[in-house]
Motif scaffolding. Structure first.
Motif, PDB file in Angstrom:
ATOM      1  N   HIS A 107       0.687  -1.100   0.008  1.00  0.00           N
ATOM      2  CA  HIS A 107      -0.037   0.029  -0.127  1.00  0.00           C
ATOM      3  C   HIS A 107       0.788   1.299   0.065  1.00  0.00           C
ATOM      4  O   HIS A 107       0.785   2.284  -0.818  1.00  0.00           O
ATOM      5  CB  HIS A 107      -1.055  -0.064   1.478  1.00  0.00           C
ATOM      6  CG  HIS A 107      -1.747   1.146   1.532  1.00  0.00           C
ATOM      7  ND1 HIS A 107      -3.213   1.148   1.266  1.00  0.00           N
ATOM      8  CD2 HIS A 107      -1.486   2.424   1.987  1.00  0.00           C
ATOM      9  CE1 HIS A 107      -3.501   2.406   1.510  1.00  0.00           C
ATOM     10  NE2 HIS A 107      -2.587   3.297   2.018  1.00  0.00           N
ATOM     11  N   GLU A 108       1.906   1.272   0.827  1.00  0.00           N
ATOM     12  CA  GLU A 108       2.724   2.452   0.674  1.00  0.00           C
ATOM     13  C   GLU A 108       3.739   2.534  -0.411  1.00  0.00           C
ATOM     14  O   GLU A 108       3.845   3.838  -0.741  1.00  0.00           O
ATOM     15  CB  GLU A 108       3.823   2.626   2.140  1.00  0.00           C
ATOM     16  CG  GLU A 108       2.918   2.427   3.271  1.00  0.00           C
ATOM     17  CD  GLU A 108       2.045   3.347   3.848  1.00  0.00           C
ATOM     18  OE1 GLU A 108       2.271   4.607   3.360  1.00  0.00           O
ATOM     19  OE2 GLU A 108       0.811   3.335   4.620  1.00  0.00           O
ATOM     20  N   HIS A 167       1.561   4.521  -2.600  1.00  0.00           N
ATOM     21  CA  HIS A 167       1.681   5.825  -2.634  1.00  0.00           C
ATOM     22  C   HIS A 167       2.916   6.348  -3.333  1.00  0.00           C
ATOM     23  O   HIS A 167       2.751   7.463  -3.929  1.00  0.00           O
ATOM     24  CB  HIS A 167       1.484   6.253  -1.209  1.00  0.00           C
ATOM     25  CG  HIS A 167       0.180   6.156  -0.521  1.00  0.00           C
ATOM     26  ND1 HIS A 167      -0.953   6.681  -1.130  1.00  0.00           N
ATOM     27  CD2 HIS A 167      -0.213   5.540   0.639  1.00  0.00           C
ATOM     28  CE1 HIS A 167      -1.913   6.654  -0.375  1.00  0.00           C
ATOM     29  NE2 HIS A 167      -1.616   5.758   0.824  1.00  0.00           N
ATOM     30  N   CYS A 223      -1.199   6.115   7.319  1.00  0.00           N
ATOM     31  CA  CYS A 223      -2.227   5.277   6.926  1.00  0.00           C
ATOM     32  C   CYS A 223      -2.957   4.317   7.985  1.00  0.00           C
ATOM     33  O   CYS A 223      -1.920   3.582   8.643  1.00  0.00           O
ATOM     34  CB  CYS A 223      -1.992   4.432   5.502  1.00  0.00           C
ATOM     35  SG  CYS A 223      -1.275   5.573   4.061  1.00  0.00           S
ATOM     36  N   GLU A 248      -6.239   6.473  -1.146  1.00  0.00           N
ATOM     37  CA  GLU A 248      -6.241   5.220  -0.247  1.00  0.00           C
ATOM     38  C   GLU A 248      -6.779   4.181  -1.068  1.00  0.00           C
ATOM     39  O   GLU A 248      -6.281   3.107  -1.148  1.00  0.00           O
ATOM     40  CB  GLU A 248      -6.935   5.723   1.062  1.00  0.00           C
ATOM     41  CG  GLU A 248      -6.511   6.557   1.971  1.00  0.00           C
ATOM     42  CD  GLU A 248      -4.918   6.371   2.100  1.00  0.00           C
ATOM     43  OE1 GLU A 248      -4.485   5.276   2.261  1.00  0.00           O
ATOM     44  OE2 GLU A 248      -4.308   7.595   2.100  1.00  0.00           O
TER      45      GLU A 248
HETATM   46 ZN   LIG Z   1      -2.584   5.085   2.658  1.00  0.00          ZN
END
Ligand SMILES: [Zn+2]
Length: 271
Positions: free
Chosen positions: A89-90, A93, A106, A119
């Motif tokens: 997830h990171e 980003h 997050c 997100e």
């Molecule tokens: Zn996030």
């Protein structure tokens, strides 16, 4: 050895495009996807546990203004599947060009977002990178779809049962659906839209049918398939067709959680 051309990645603006570009450049990638190595190849210089008092945070990304270097932090008190999702997830980003640089924290609720936010884009990137359909599909083809198979895939891809189920259900060639519950309340339900043609009577926030009994099993045990009453689970009292019934198999989890796999099938197929 993972080798990635950053110039090509920089041209990708959507999560799916970015994931496809990674797999096109690294066709040798197999489960479990080496998310930390991929991150290191694209400019993440460190991946570290979050410092002590970060219970409400799942992950954090700190990146330079030009996003040519970054550090990913993850909550190490979570299971390994969640830690891997957090890193993915990171990384999303970090790689998605429209996501701003700087410090970003997050939470668990960010990880549930699934529409039109940064997100949700990071979630989509992590899900597609860590549970890619081109690697899942050969593991699902020709296999009876059941909770044991989802558990096996979860171990193979080193991802949580829930994330694996969500990725695997749409790839099945069988009419299957899954209902995630806590203390008899439905958290959400997910069905294979192509083959499971019936609308479910259970949905986010609803109670489970009274006719359903949570199997008396220890945590992480799996029940047999049991015949369910179709009118309790399917909207509109549908006629399933000759010799077809709805069956359910339950994974009893910890702290009142459970997952119920629904399948429309003939009795003879379980013989
Ligand atoms: Zn996030």
């Amino acid at each position: 050895m993972i080798s990635l051309d950053l110039m090509e990645l920089a041209d990708c603006f959507a999560p799916e495009e970015l994931v496809n570009c990674i797999f096109q450049q690294c066709p040798q990638l197999k489960a479990p996807i080496p998310v930390e190595q991929i991150a290191q190849r694209v400019g993440i210089c460190e991946i570290q546990p979050l410092p002590g008092d970060s219970e409400n945070i799942e992950g954090m990304l700190c990146s330079e203004p030009a996003k040519d270097c970054g550090v990913i932090f993850f909550n190490k008190s979570r299971p390994i599947g969640r830690q891997r999702f957090t890193i993915g997830h990171e990384l999303g980003h970090f790689l998605l060009p429209t996501h701003a640089s700087g410090e970003r924290k997050c939470t668990a609720s960010d990880f549930k977002k699934n529409s039109n936010t940064e997100e949700s884009e990071a979630n989509e990137f992590a899900q597609k990178l860590l549970l890619p359909s081109h690697l899942l599909t050969p593991e699902i083809n020709d296999q009876a779809f059941n909770i044991e198979l989802i558990n096996k895939l979860s171990v193979l891809f080193q991802m949580s049962f829930e994330a694996t189920a969500i990725a695997a259900i749409p790839l099945s060639s069988e009419p299957v659906a899954i209902v995630f519950t806590k203390n008899r309340k439905v958290k959400y339900a997910w069905r294979n839209l192509k083959h499971f043609k019936y609308k479910l009577k259970v949905f986010k926030g609803s109670d489970l049918p009274e006719s359903y009994e949570v199997p008396d099993l220890k945590a992480n045990a799996v029940s047999e398939f049991i015949e369910f009453c179709e009118n309790d689970w399917l909207e509109g009292a549908p006629k399933l067709g000759p010799e077809l019934e709805i069956y359910g198999q339950t994974l009893v989890q910890e702290k009142g959680y459970s997952a119920i796999l629904l399948k429309i099938n003939s009795l003879s197929s379980f013989a």
